[in-house]
Enzyme design. Sequence first.
Site, PDB file in Angstrom:
ATOM      1  N   GLY A  75       0.818  -1.205   0.000  1.00 43.61           N
ATOM      2  CA  GLY A  75       0.000   0.000   0.000  1.00 43.61           C
ATOM      3  C   GLY A  75       0.854   1.257   0.000  1.00 43.61           C
ATOM      4  O   GLY A  75       0.549   2.229  -0.691  1.00 43.61           O
ATOM      5  N   ASN A 158      -6.875   5.010   9.175  1.00 43.97           N
ATOM      6  CA  ASN A 158      -6.387   3.851   9.922  1.00 43.97           C
ATOM      7  C   ASN A 158      -6.382   4.083  11.433  1.00 43.97           C
ATOM      8  O   ASN A 158      -6.603   3.161  12.198  1.00 43.97           O
ATOM      9  CB  ASN A 158      -4.983   3.454   9.447  1.00 43.97           C
ATOM     10  CG  ASN A 158      -4.036   4.628   9.350  1.00 43.97           C
ATOM     11  OD1 ASN A 158      -4.316   5.622   8.672  1.00 43.97           O
ATOM     12  ND2 ASN A 158      -2.912   4.538  10.032  1.00 43.97           N
ATOM     13  N   GLN A 186      -7.283   0.955   4.050  1.00 47.85           N
ATOM     14  CA  GLN A 186      -8.206   0.442   5.076  1.00 47.85           C
ATOM     15  C   GLN A 186      -9.597   0.223   4.488  1.00 47.85           C
ATOM     16  O   GLN A 186     -10.262  -0.762   4.802  1.00 47.85           O
ATOM     17  CB  GLN A 186      -8.326   1.428   6.253  1.00 47.85           C
ATOM     18  CG  GLN A 186      -7.099   1.527   7.130  1.00 47.85           C
ATOM     19  CD  GLN A 186      -6.833   0.270   7.945  1.00 47.85           C
ATOM     20  OE1 GLN A 186      -7.740  -0.497   8.267  1.00 47.85           O
ATOM     21  NE2 GLN A 186      -5.576   0.043   8.270  1.00 47.85           N
ATOM     22  N   ALA A 207      -2.796  -5.708   0.144  1.00 45.80           N
ATOM     23  CA  ALA A 207      -3.506  -6.969   0.385  1.00 45.80           C
ATOM     24  C   ALA A 207      -3.560  -7.392   1.851  1.00 45.80           C
ATOM     25  O   ALA A 207      -4.519  -8.032   2.280  1.00 45.80           O
ATOM     26  CB  ALA A 207      -2.865  -8.083  -0.448  1.00 45.80           C
ATOM     27  N   HIS A 208      -2.540  -7.052   2.647  1.00 40.86           N
ATOM     28  CA  HIS A 208      -2.513  -7.622   4.001  1.00 40.86           C
ATOM     29  C   HIS A 208      -3.526  -7.000   4.948  1.00 40.86           C
ATOM     30  O   HIS A 208      -3.685  -7.447   6.078  1.00 40.86           O
ATOM     31  CB  HIS A 208      -1.092  -7.583   4.591  1.00 40.86           C
ATOM     32  CG  HIS A 208      -0.639  -6.243   5.075  1.00 40.86           C
ATOM     33  ND1 HIS A 208      -0.641  -5.904   6.410  1.00 40.86           N
ATOM     34  CD2 HIS A 208      -0.152  -5.163   4.424  1.00 40.86           C
ATOM     35  CE1 HIS A 208      -0.154  -4.668   6.548  1.00 40.86           C
ATOM     36  NE2 HIS A 208       0.146  -4.205   5.351  1.00 40.86           N
ATOM     37  N   THR A 244      10.483  -7.748 -11.950  1.00 42.36           N
ATOM     38  CA  THR A 244       9.788  -8.984 -12.292  1.00 42.36           C
ATOM     39  C   THR A 244       8.579  -9.170 -11.382  1.00 42.36           C
ATOM     40  O   THR A 244       8.688  -9.049 -10.164  1.00 42.36           O
ATOM     41  CB  THR A 244      10.749 -10.178 -12.167  1.00 42.36           C
ATOM     42  OG1 THR A 244      11.833  -9.953 -13.060  1.00 42.36           O
ATOM     43  CG2 THR A 244      10.052 -11.491 -12.514  1.00 42.36           C
ATOM     44  N   CYS A 332       3.092   1.757  13.103  1.00 41.30           N
ATOM     45  CA  CYS A 332       4.436   2.317  12.931  1.00 41.30           C
ATOM     46  C   CYS A 332       4.850   3.153  14.128  1.00 41.30           C
ATOM     47  O   CYS A 332       6.015   3.466  14.282  1.00 41.30           O
ATOM     48  CB  CYS A 332       4.474   3.200  11.681  1.00 41.30           C
ATOM     49  SG  CYS A 332       3.406   2.660  10.362  1.00 41.30           S
TER      50      CYS A 332
HETATM   51  C1  LIG Z   1      -1.489  -0.092   6.233  1.00 43.27           C
HETATM   52  C2  LIG Z   1      -1.753   1.189   5.547  1.00 43.27           C
HETATM   53  C3  LIG Z   1      -0.889   1.687   4.546  1.00 43.27           C
HETATM   54  C4  LIG Z   1       0.394   1.003   4.188  1.00 43.27           C
HETATM   55  O1  LIG Z   1       0.156  -0.225   3.561  1.00 43.27           O
HETATM   56  P1  LIG Z   1       1.364  -1.288   3.495  1.00 43.27           P
HETATM   57  O2  LIG Z   1       0.860  -2.343   2.559  1.00 43.27           O
HETATM   58  O3  LIG Z   1       1.539  -1.783   4.891  1.00 43.27           O
HETATM   59  O4  LIG Z   1       2.542  -0.567   2.980  1.00 43.27           O
HETATM   60  C5  LIG Z   1      -1.221   2.867   3.919  1.00 43.27           C
HETATM   61  N1  LIG Z   1      -2.349   3.524   4.239  1.00 43.27           N
HETATM   62  C6  LIG Z   1      -3.200   3.086   5.180  1.00 43.27           C
HETATM   63  C7  LIG Z   1      -4.440   3.859   5.459  1.00 43.27           C
HETATM   64  C8  LIG Z   1      -2.933   1.913   5.873  1.00 43.27           C
HETATM   65  O5  LIG Z   1      -3.774   1.488   6.808  1.00 43.27           O
END
Ligand SMILES: *Cc1c(COP(=O)(O)O)cnc(C)c1O
Length: 388
Positions: A75, A158, A186, A207-208, A244, A332
């Site tokens: 993200g 978030n 989010q 994706a996570h 890649t 973070c």
């Molecule tokens: C988690 C998050 C990100 C960062 O995504 P990553 O895949 O962990 O780099 C960016 N913006 C928001 C609002 C998030 O919650």
Amino acid sequence: MMNSKKKVYLDYAATTPLDSGVMEAMSPYFSYLFGNPSSAHTFGQQAEAALEKSRQTVAECIRCHPEEVVFTSCGSESDNLALRGAALAAKRNRNANHILISPVEHHAVTNTARQLNELFGFEVEYLPVDGFGQVNPEDLSKQLREDTAIVSLIYANNEIGTLNHITELGAICRERNIPFHTDAVQAAAYLPIDVNVLGIDLLAIGAHKFYGPKGVGALYIRKGTPIFPTQTGGNQEFGLRAGTSNIPYIVGLAESLQLSNREHIQKPDHLIALRDRIIGSVLEEIPDTKLTGHPTERLPNHASFVFKGVDGNTLLRMLDVNGFACSSGSACKTGDPKPSDVLISLGLDHDWALGSLRVTLGKNTSINEVNSFLSVLPEIIQQVRFLS
Ligand SMILES: *Cc1c(COP(=O)(O)O)cnc(C)c1O
């Protein structure tokens, strides 16, 4: 001594576990389907087919054309590509030098904007937010300029769960022909994403946050949006993201996005009920407590608070010892004793902002887990207040 009690995970905004069906879909691409999609032979063609099928799936989920989907590594990278790529293109093409964001953006946006200011001389302006963390469309109208290179506003926050009125904000940018990016990392887990209803030009997901793997994301780029690659090299991803392709992870992103479209977005009621149970109980049971973010225009799985005179990090440690994994905002920031910029921008005093707690639910969070959390929280807060 190990705590034998089962841990309760209430930090799904930080990350979610990988869905087992998603893992299964990814698995062949770690083994016999290992080809490089840029290769001409059968191995390459199989990988290419998986890549383009995933792109098609993502496009269907967010209602766009496959050529408008660029896969990235997360993200954060999607936010970086959107902001830096569109800002530099606007500077080159039309001498645009102004960037508009809000004070409640994710660090992937705020720190990219800061670098664009420091290294490339962009003027970065912050739109005001109200006490819920929402941007007023009228303020956007007022602060938008002809030389605005890009506007970036978060869809679902978030830290505080608040949703922005993206459709209204997007319409203002579109009318003035200024590119509009939204961080939907989010939002994508629980809200339907239709890029045309939202009226945005760029949209980031990862994706996570929706039961997919860590380390893969996507950026929607509306056809015709001027943008430069921020990672240069080969011609992958329409020349916008060299490297890649990470086929197993891209397959995982597509699979998990489809799953979240089918499951979570259809049935948020269970989560909303649990969320509101938490909000109601915490505000009622614990003195000197405020909800942060909007009471109703918020993520279905997200409850967040501040407690006066509480040290947020001590609170998190105490909760963890008692078996509950929560957060005090963005993952973070763990270990950082400064109050979060997001909470300060809502107008909260330091004394309140230092005592923040974020409780985020997952698709399998049960009422028993919520009840056991609610049964220990008041006493833990009391203890932390005594210690602080
Ligand atoms: C988690 C998050 C990100 C960062 O995504 P990553 O895949 O962990 O780099 C960016 N913006 C928001 C609002 C998030 O919650």
